[in-house]
Design an enzyme around this catalytic site. Structure first.
Site, PDB file in Angstrom:
ATOM      1  N   LYS A  86     -23.782  10.445 -73.071  1.00  0.00           N
ATOM      2  CA  LYS A  86     -22.422  10.107 -72.632  1.00  0.00           C
ATOM      3  C   LYS A  86     -22.418   9.463 -71.236  1.00  0.00           C
ATOM      4  CE  LYS A  86     -18.941  12.940 -73.421  1.00  0.00           C
ATOM      5  NZ  LYS A  86     -18.185  14.212 -73.537  1.00  0.00           N
ATOM      6  N   TYR A 131     -32.428   9.875 -73.597  1.00  0.00           N
ATOM      7  CA  TYR A 131     -32.466   9.313 -72.232  1.00  0.00           C
ATOM      8  C   TYR A 131     -32.830   7.834 -72.295  1.00  0.00           C
ATOM      9  CZ  TYR A 131     -33.933   8.911 -67.285  1.00  0.00           C
ATOM     10  OH  TYR A 131     -34.087   8.537 -65.968  1.00  0.00           O
TER      11      TYR A 131
HETATM   12  P1  NAD Z   1     -30.867  14.167 -60.148  1.00  0.00           P
HETATM   13  O1  NAD Z   1     -30.729  15.032 -61.343  1.00  0.00           O
HETATM   14  O2  NAD Z   1     -31.302  14.792 -58.878  1.00  0.00           O
HETATM   15  O3  NAD Z   1     -29.510  13.394 -59.857  1.00  0.00           O
HETATM   16  C1  NAD Z   1     -28.602  13.005 -60.842  1.00  0.00           C
HETATM   17  C2  NAD Z   1     -27.198  13.276 -60.328  1.00  0.00           C
HETATM   18  O4  NAD Z   1     -26.229  12.806 -61.290  1.00  0.00           O
HETATM   19  C3  NAD Z   1     -26.918  14.773 -60.132  1.00  0.00           C
HETATM   20  O5  NAD Z   1     -26.360  14.994 -58.861  1.00  0.00           O
HETATM   21  C4  NAD Z   1     -25.924  15.104 -61.244  1.00  0.00           C
HETATM   22  O6  NAD Z   1     -25.082  16.183 -60.934  1.00  0.00           O
HETATM   23  C5  NAD Z   1     -25.196  13.772 -61.388  1.00  0.00           C
HETATM   24  N1  NAD Z   1     -24.533  13.582 -62.680  1.00  0.00           N
HETATM   25  C6  NAD Z   1     -25.072  13.699 -63.919  1.00  0.00           C
HETATM   26  N2  NAD Z   1     -24.136  13.460 -64.868  1.00  0.00           N
HETATM   27  C7  NAD Z   1     -22.986  13.159 -64.203  1.00  0.00           C
HETATM   28  C8  NAD Z   1     -21.680  12.813 -64.620  1.00  0.00           C
HETATM   29  N3  NAD Z   1     -21.347  12.739 -65.921  1.00  0.00           N
HETATM   30  N4  NAD Z   1     -20.737  12.553 -63.684  1.00  0.00           N
HETATM   31  C9  NAD Z   1     -21.041  12.640 -62.369  1.00  0.00           C
HETATM   32  N5  NAD Z   1     -22.266  12.963 -61.915  1.00  0.00           N
HETATM   33  C10 NAD Z   1     -23.225  13.225 -62.822  1.00  0.00           C
HETATM   34  O7  NAD Z   1     -31.869  12.985 -60.574  1.00  0.00           O
HETATM   35  P2  NAD Z   1     -32.496  11.796 -59.723  1.00  0.00           P
HETATM   36  O8  NAD Z   1     -33.957  11.872 -59.840  1.00  0.00           O
HETATM   37  O9  NAD Z   1     -31.886  11.734 -58.370  1.00  0.00           O
HETATM   38  O10 NAD Z   1     -32.032  10.532 -60.584  1.00  0.00           O
HETATM   39  C11 NAD Z   1     -30.962   9.701 -60.171  1.00  0.00           C
HETATM   40  C12 NAD Z   1     -30.880   8.481 -61.079  1.00  0.00           C
HETATM   41  O11 NAD Z   1     -32.085   7.732 -60.996  1.00  0.00           O
HETATM   42  C13 NAD Z   1     -30.667   8.813 -62.555  1.00  0.00           C
HETATM   43  O12 NAD Z   1     -29.791   7.862 -63.120  1.00  0.00           O
HETATM   44  C14 NAD Z   1     -32.051   8.673 -63.139  1.00  0.00           C
HETATM   45  O13 NAD Z   1     -32.007   8.340 -64.508  1.00  0.00           O
HETATM   46  C15 NAD Z   1     -32.629   7.542 -62.298  1.00  0.00           C
HETATM   47  N6  NAD Z   1     -34.093   7.613 -62.278  1.00  0.00           N
HETATM   48  C16 NAD Z   1     -34.738   8.508 -61.485  1.00  0.00           C
HETATM   49  C17 NAD Z   1     -36.122   8.554 -61.509  1.00  0.00           C
HETATM   50  C18 NAD Z   1     -36.892   9.503 -60.634  1.00  0.00           C
HETATM   51  O14 NAD Z   1     -38.118   9.502 -60.730  1.00  0.00           O
HETATM   52  N7  NAD Z   1     -36.295  10.272 -59.755  1.00  0.00           N
HETATM   53  C19 NAD Z   1     -36.858   7.703 -62.351  1.00  0.00           C
HETATM   54  C20 NAD Z   1     -36.153   6.819 -63.157  1.00  0.00           C
HETATM   55  C21 NAD Z   1     -34.771   6.766 -63.100  1.00  0.00           C
END
Ligand code: NAD
Ligand code: UDP
Length: 312
Positions: free
Chosen positions: A92, A146
């Site tokens: 979603k 994902y």
């Molecule tokens: P994280 O889980 O620390 O952060 C994700 C944040 O999104 C959280 O604060 C969560 O509460 C918020 N969130 C999730 N669903 C939500 C919603 N419906 N409405 C509002 N907020 C929502 O993860 P991260 O590692 O900081 O990842 C951040 C982004 O970067 C993500 O989109 C992830 O797919 C992408 N990403 C991260 C990595 C990595 O290695 N860290 C790699 C590839 C992609």
């Protein structure tokens, strides 16, 4: 100075982004429903001029009053542990959440920036992975929630660009780690560091020969901001192109922490990619991007964060 919305702003990467943007003088609105994030990641910004936090789920209609210059859509469960526990929420936020944020960007005439992932390449048959590779993803496997959410996110982002002339950027992020990761996040760097610091066995899934390329958070955020400020439309890999087996990572974690933990082998998760390394040719050419923090140094800079969190 720009006014920038960061969804997922209370998460690991989002909170670092909010900090860098605020430090450079931008006004920042962080939007997060806190399903995996924590407002404590933003405590240094809360109450400061030019920073606002909105507790909101972006799968619901999103509205931010006033001028908005850019929307950085980072909201999504990101650790395999999280997205396997929240498969529908993950789909979603990648679909409805991305659509809502694109709608907000269109209404505000703002730039839209999508956080995509190396997972769009699935278990890649081309190595290293250039942006031109279409990937090898199992759409109906457990990780598909994902991978396909992010692939849909990229598709709808490009559709808004083509149909509505929206200014868009897409970053494909490769395994990024650093302070503010949750100790129980479930990703490999946090697991290994926490296990090593607590003297528990390091859990290697499979035989440890699978590879990943690990990026220190400062390098990732620097690349993301360079892409945001660039004119390049279309996906760009940002990561570190050093490639390590999980066994090499485990040994490095033991060295850096001085731990004598043993290694415990556990079953490999379904569809776990066997290899992953970014081809950074495009990022180097269009952004002049170069990762600067080697894995060992990044681990040395991250270990104290977990030690503090665990009161060690
Ligand atoms: P994280 O889980 O620390 O952060 C994700 C944040 O999104 C959280 O604060 C969560 O509460 C918020 N969130 C999730 N669903 C939500 C919603 N419906 N409405 C509002 N907020 C929502 O993860 P991260 O590692 O900081 O990842 C951040 C982004 O970067 C993500 O989109 C992830 O797919 C992408 N990403 C991260 C990595 C990595 O290695 N860290 C790699 C590839 C992609
Ligand atoms: N992994 C591991 N032990 C752990 C956690 C993860 O061996 O305690 C492996 C996992 O199977 C994968 C790699 O480490 O091969 C990276 O996993 P992570 O969850 O960090 O991210 P992924 O790259 O799979 O999205």
């Amino acid at each position: 100075m720009a006014r920038i919305v960061v969804t997922g702003g209370a998460g690991f990467l989002g909170s670092h982004l909010c900090t860098w943007l605020h430090d450079r003088g931008d006004e920042v609105v962080a939007v997060d429903n806190l399903i995996t994030g924590d407002v404590a990641n933003l405590e240094h910004l809360i109450g400061r001029r030019g920073f606002t936090f909105l507790h909101h789920d972006v799968t619901k209609y999103v509205w931010v009053p006033g001028q908005v210059d850019s929307i950085l859509h980072f909201a999504s469960p990101a650790s395999p542990k999280d997205y396997l526990e929240m498969p529908i929420q993950t789909l979603k936020v990648g679909a409805l959440g991305t659509h809502n944020c694109l709608g907000l960007a269109k209404e505000k005439g703002a730039k839209f920036f999508l956080a995509s992932t190396s997972e769009v390449y699935g278990d890649p048959k081309v190595h290293p992975q250039p942006e031109t590779y279409w990937g090898h993803v199992n759409p109906v496997g457990p990780r598909g929630v994902y991978d396909e959410a992010k692939r849909f996110g990229e598709a709808i982002t490009m559709a808004y660009h083509r149909e509505h002339d929206l200014d868009v950027r897409i970053v494909r992020i490769f395994n990024t780690f650093g302070p503010r990761m949750r100790p129980k996040d479930g990703r490999v760097v946090s697991n290994f560091l926490v296990q090593a610091l607590q003297g528990e066995p390091l859990t290697i899934y499979g035989d440890g020969t699978q590879t990943r390329s690990f990026t220190y958070v400062d390098d990732e955020v620097r690349g993301i901001l360079a892409l945001l400020d660039s004119d390049y439309v279309g996906p760009v890999n940002i990561g570190n192109d050093g490639e390590f087996t999980l066994l090499e990572l485990a040994k490095l974690v033991l060295e850096v922490t001085g731990s004598s933990s043993e290694i415990a082998y556990e079953p490999l998760p379904v569809d776990d990619p066997t290899q992953r390394r970014p081809d950074l040719t495009l990022a180097r050419r269009v952004l002049g991007f170069e990762p600067e923090v080697p894995l060992r140094k990044g681990l040395e800079q991250t270990a104290p964060w977990f030690a503090e969190k665990l009161h060690i």
